[in-house]
Design an enzyme around this catalytic site. Sequence first.
Site, mmCIF file in Angstrom:
data_model
loop_
_atom_site.group_PDB
_atom_site.id
_atom_site.type_symbol
_atom_site.label_atom_id
_atom_site.label_comp_id
_atom_site.label_asym_id
_atom_site.label_seq_id
_atom_site.Cartn_x
_atom_site.Cartn_y
_atom_site.Cartn_z
ATOM 1 N N CYS A 1 72.631 10.645 -107.503
ATOM 2 C CA CYS A 1 73.889 10.535 -106.764
ATOM 3 C C CYS A 1 74.814 9.607 -107.528
ATOM 4 C CB CYS A 1 73.634 9.997 -105.360
ATOM 5 S SG CYS A 1 75.121 9.796 -104.357
ATOM 6 N N HIS B 1 73.503 17.812 -99.723
ATOM 7 C CA HIS B 1 73.641 16.453 -100.247
ATOM 8 C C HIS B 1 74.988 15.860 -99.849
ATOM 9 C CE1 HIS B 1 72.934 13.330 -103.466
ATOM 10 N NE2 HIS B 1 74.244 13.223 -103.298
ATOM 11 N N GLU B 2 76.068 16.614 -100.057
ATOM 12 C CA GLU B 2 77.401 16.097 -99.750
ATOM 13 C C GLU B 2 77.606 15.981 -98.241
ATOM 14 O OE1 GLU B 2 77.720 15.727 -103.696
ATOM 15 O OE2 GLU B 2 78.880 14.790 -102.106
#
Length: 248
Positions: free
Chosen positions: A167, A209-210
């Site tokens: 990330c 993920h976002e």
Amino acid sequence: MPAPLLCTPAPPPRHTAVTFAFAPTTSQSPRLIHSFARQTSVTSSPFRSILGSLFSTTEEVDPGVIEGTDLRVLKYPHPALRAKNEEIPLEALTGPGSDIAKIAKEMFLVMYATGGVGLAAPQVGINKKLMVYNESGDPKKWMQEVIMVNPKIVEYSQATDVENEGCLSFPDMRGDVERSKWIKVEALNLKGKKIKKKFNGWEARIFQHEWDHLDGVVYIDRLSEERRKEVQPRLDELIAEHGEGAAL
């Protein structure tokens, strides 16, 4: 051209029982919030293996001043990464000239400058439910750019796989994360029109993920206990660098 490999290709697909605890989410989230063990496919698709550090196509970089924007990627444990994110009102979605469209454009500038493929608004200190991504990570392939406003996941596959994620808000770190193989999502576009999509594989993983960021969840929340212990020294460094006001 696909991004260069950043890690040795994984072995052929295998199945392993993985115990994984989803991080707490809002009451509206359909995610499981308890620990569970289930058969998980650990895949090694050549396309997905381009990631190395999942949400960057190269090693993370600090680009310094980025032409066209004052936005910067915030590093853990900045409080904006854990803060509540507000829905964007429909009246703010008036098309390409809107303030939200301008923010999205600047987010793409930051994302490309840092070598990423996805970015959520809280990562640049804007606590709004807005995400952008380009699964290729290539600014020349701008037709693949996706902007989603107030996104939500309405259905998950029971089948999961495990991939190595990183990330941009956690430099010099990565770890295996279990996620659903496919998801169905709803969102709004910049004109306020509802979008309904089903994402599979790589794109599904980017979205999850976002979307986590929009729920105050970061990828280290999804690491195994063992892996979390391994990265704790690096987390401690980031906490020390941030100083007071950290949101763990």
